[in-house]
Design a protein around this motif. Structure first.
Motif, mmCIF file in Angstrom:
data_model
loop_
_atom_site.group_PDB
_atom_site.id
_atom_site.type_symbol
_atom_site.label_atom_id
_atom_site.label_comp_id
_atom_site.label_asym_id
_atom_site.label_seq_id
_atom_site.Cartn_x
_atom_site.Cartn_y
_atom_site.Cartn_z
ATOM 1 N N LEU A 228 -29.187 -8.882 -7.710
ATOM 2 C CA LEU A 228 -28.474 -8.564 -6.489
ATOM 3 C C LEU A 228 -28.566 -9.763 -5.550
ATOM 4 C CD1 LEU A 228 -29.615 -4.869 -5.848
ATOM 5 C CD2 LEU A 228 -27.706 -5.720 -7.223
ATOM 6 N N VAL A 229 -27.585 -9.887 -4.665
ATOM 7 C CA VAL A 229 -27.551 -11.015 -3.736
ATOM 8 C C VAL A 229 -27.153 -10.520 -2.360
ATOM 9 C CG1 VAL A 229 -27.044 -12.773 -5.479
ATOM 10 C CG2 VAL A 229 -25.158 -11.511 -4.403
ATOM 11 N N ALA A 230 -27.594 -11.230 -1.335
ATOM 12 C CA ALA A 230 -27.245 -10.861 0.037
ATOM 13 C C ALA A 230 -25.732 -10.824 0.193
ATOM 14 C CB ALA A 230 -27.861 -11.862 1.011
ATOM 15 N N GLY A 231 -25.232 -9.743 0.772
ATOM 16 C CA GLY A 231 -23.800 -9.591 0.971
ATOM 17 C C GLY A 231 -23.053 -9.062 -0.238
ATOM 18 N N GLY A 232 -23.743 -8.885 -1.366
ATOM 19 C CA GLY A 232 -23.099 -8.389 -2.576
ATOM 20 C C GLY A 232 -23.010 -6.874 -2.577
ATOM 21 N N ALA A 233 -22.184 -6.335 -3.466
ATOM 22 C CA ALA A 233 -22.023 -4.883 -3.566
ATOM 23 C C ALA A 233 -21.658 -4.515 -4.992
ATOM 24 C CB ALA A 233 -20.936 -4.396 -2.605
ATOM 25 N N ILE A 234 -21.975 -3.286 -5.366
ATOM 26 C CA ILE A 234 -21.585 -2.767 -6.671
ATOM 27 C C ILE A 234 -21.332 -1.274 -6.527
ATOM 28 C CG2 ILE A 234 -23.996 -2.418 -7.404
ATOM 29 C CD1 ILE A 234 -23.025 -2.991 -10.295
ATOM 30 N N GLY A 235 -20.338 -0.780 -7.238
ATOM 31 C CA GLY A 235 -20.046 0.650 -7.204
ATOM 32 C C GLY A 235 -19.275 1.044 -8.452
ATOM 33 N N GLY A 236 -19.488 2.274 -8.887
ATOM 34 C CA GLY A 236 -18.770 2.759 -10.051
ATOM 35 C C GLY A 236 -19.196 4.168 -10.404
ATOM 36 N N GLU A 237 -18.443 4.788 -11.277
ATOM 37 C CA GLU A 237 -18.764 6.133 -11.749
ATOM 38 C C GLU A 237 -19.948 6.065 -12.706
ATOM 39 O OE1 GLU A 237 -16.997 9.322 -14.960
ATOM 40 O OE2 GLU A 237 -15.576 8.036 -13.887
ATOM 41 N N LEU A 238 -20.938 6.928 -12.492
ATOM 42 C CA LEU A 238 -22.106 6.970 -13.363
ATOM 43 C C LEU A 238 -21.717 7.640 -14.680
ATOM 44 C CD1 LEU A 238 -25.182 6.497 -13.711
ATOM 45 C CD2 LEU A 238 -25.516 8.802 -12.826
ATOM 46 N N VAL A 239 -21.793 6.863 -15.777
ATOM 47 C CA VAL A 239 -21.427 7.418 -17.082
ATOM 48 C C VAL A 239 -22.646 7.690 -17.955
ATOM 49 C CG1 VAL A 239 -19.123 6.418 -17.059
ATOM 50 C CG2 VAL A 239 -20.999 5.098 -18.042
ATOM 51 N N ALA A 240 -23.768 7.032 -17.679
ATOM 52 C CA ALA A 240 -24.994 7.260 -18.450
ATOM 53 C C ALA A 240 -26.170 6.701 -17.669
ATOM 54 C CB ALA A 240 -24.914 6.603 -19.829
ATOM 55 N N ALA A 241 -27.375 7.210 -17.961
ATOM 56 C CA ALA A 241 -28.606 6.705 -17.358
ATOM 57 C C ALA A 241 -29.702 6.828 -18.396
ATOM 58 C CB ALA A 241 -28.969 7.499 -16.101
ATOM 59 N N ALA A 242 -30.422 5.747 -18.648
ATOM 60 C CA ALA A 242 -31.506 5.751 -19.634
ATOM 61 C C ALA A 242 -32.626 4.867 -19.126
ATOM 62 C CB ALA A 242 -31.010 5.248 -20.988
ATOM 63 N N GLY A 243 -33.835 5.433 -19.004
ATOM 64 C CA GLY A 243 -34.934 4.660 -18.445
ATOM 65 C C GLY A 243 -34.583 4.246 -17.031
ATOM 66 N N PRO A 244 -34.737 2.955 -16.686
ATOM 67 C CA PRO A 244 -34.380 2.498 -15.344
ATOM 68 C C PRO A 244 -32.915 2.103 -15.223
ATOM 69 C CG PRO A 244 -35.371 0.702 -16.551
ATOM 70 C CD PRO A 244 -35.400 1.900 -17.475
ATOM 71 N N ASP A 245 -32.155 2.195 -16.308
ATOM 72 C CA ASP A 245 -30.790 1.686 -16.350
ATOM 73 C C ASP A 245 -29.750 2.726 -15.969
ATOM 74 O OD1 ASP A 245 -31.835 -0.691 -17.278
ATOM 75 O OD2 ASP A 245 -31.266 -0.350 -19.376
ATOM 76 N N LEU A 246 -28.797 2.302 -15.137
ATOM 77 C CA LEU A 246 -27.614 3.090 -14.849
ATOM 78 C C LEU A 246 -26.414 2.378 -15.453
ATOM 79 C CD1 LEU A 246 -28.120 3.884 -11.036
ATOM 80 C CD2 LEU A 246 -28.976 5.161 -13.029
ATOM 81 N N GLU A 247 -25.539 3.126 -16.129
ATOM 82 C CA GLU A 247 -24.298 2.564 -16.656
ATOM 83 C C GLU A 247 -23.167 3.032 -15.750
ATOM 84 O OE1 GLU A 247 -23.705 3.052 -20.831
ATOM 85 O OE2 GLU A 247 -25.708 2.300 -21.347
ATOM 86 N N LEU A 248 -22.525 2.068 -15.079
ATOM 87 C CA LEU A 248 -21.508 2.357 -14.077
ATOM 88 C C LEU A 248 -20.147 1.848 -14.547
ATOM 89 C CD1 LEU A 248 -23.467 1.211 -10.885
ATOM 90 C CD2 LEU A 248 -23.333 3.523 -11.850
#
Length: 293
Positions: A228-248
């Motif tokens: 991640l970086v200052a001023g950055g952004a991310i967004g999306g529909e959550l399609v899967a989650a495993a362990g610490p990972d989100l798939e967007l």
């Protein structure tokens, strides 16, 4: 100015994954819903401290660090840790397990009996079986026995776990086949500690819990967030989650976000902003096809 929050990590609750925030706030993660946030402009990622205490230096930490701790706080965090073998006197009962993350990826590990399968969910184990239960040091000796006699590792990098998720077998019995064979071989070994009670093979499958069972082959992840970086952004529909990972599912395809990269940042809400964080191509395991099944 938008309200900023500090993420304290992803936790697996009885009803699924939850993002936790400094101060006690919790955000349930539901597949099919949008997950979106940005990093505050001019923000700096700072050390999250150790063992419930803030970092006295508020030291800066690299964006690509999954630990989000400075060197000193990382040392303190591991100073009284089962994982680091610095808690040999822990009186709690422990369990030994075999965990499967995908074709060819099996590990042996231990977890406190009271935690149930929480540790397996946190690691992203697609399926697992218990091997035995007993005192901590007996569990440790059994773990070492399997490493030495059967060559089963006790650690698997998350990059390897992500690489095989696109090639998971469709049937639960197929997913359990490798640990079924290893369980039988382990049970036949001599040298088990007398204080460890063996447990019969019983596969527990998390593919449905993670959202990996029956997934759309066209929605396999194509990239992962590098940092991640200052001023950055991310967004999306959550399609899967495993362990610490989100798939967007983003406008750039399905992207894997390791939520450990979120800690230490001041995060703000985001809605329709495009995916504006550094990405890297998600490596696939050799022989894995484009489709999940």
């Amino acid at each position: 100015m938008a309200q900023a929050w500090k993420c304290s990590g992803l936790r697996w609750a009885a009803d699924g994954p939850v993002l936790t925030w400094v101060g006690g706030r919790r955000s349930a993660l539901v597949r099919g819903r949008r997950v979106a946030f940005g990093v505050a402009e001019g923000g700096v990622r700072t050390c999250v401290g150790a063992r419930g205490h803030a970092c006295p230096l508020r030291a800066g930490v690299p964006g690509r660090s999954t630990g989000a701790r400075c060197e000193e706080c990382a040392r303190l965090d591991r100073a009284h840790s089962v994982a680091a073998d610095t808690m040999a006197d822990d009186p709690r009962p422990y369990r030994v397990y075999l965990a499967w993350f995908g074709p060819g990826l099996v590990k042996v590990g231990i977890t406190a009996y009271e935690r149930g399968d929480a540790r397996l969910l946190e690691q992203g184990a697609v399926c697992f079986s218990w091997l035995g239960r007993g005192p901590l040091m007996a569990a440790r000796r059994t773990e070492e026995l399997l490493r030495a006699a059967l060559g089963v590792p006790d650690r698997i990098p998350y990059a390897h776990k992500r690489a095989v998720r696109a090639g998971l077998p469709g049937a639960a019995a197929e997913r359990a086949a490798e640990i079924a064979g290893l369980h039988a071989r382990a049970a036949a070994l001599g040298g088990w500690p007398e204080s460890l009670t063996p447990e019969p093979f019983r596969a527990v499958d998390h593919a449905g819990v993670f959202g990996l069972e029956g997934a759309d082959p066209g929605r396999a992840a194509v990239a992962e967030v590098a940092e991640l970086v200052a001023g950055g952004a991310i967004g999306g529909e959550l399609v899967a989650a495993a362990g610490p990972d989100l798939e967007l599912a983003t406008e750039r395809g399905v992207v894997v976000l390791d939520t450990r990269l979120m800690t230490g940042w001041e995060l703000v809400s985001a809605e329709g902003e495009p995916c504006a964080v550094p990405l890297r191509e998600l490596k696939r395991a050799a022989g894995v096809q484009d489709g999940l099944f």
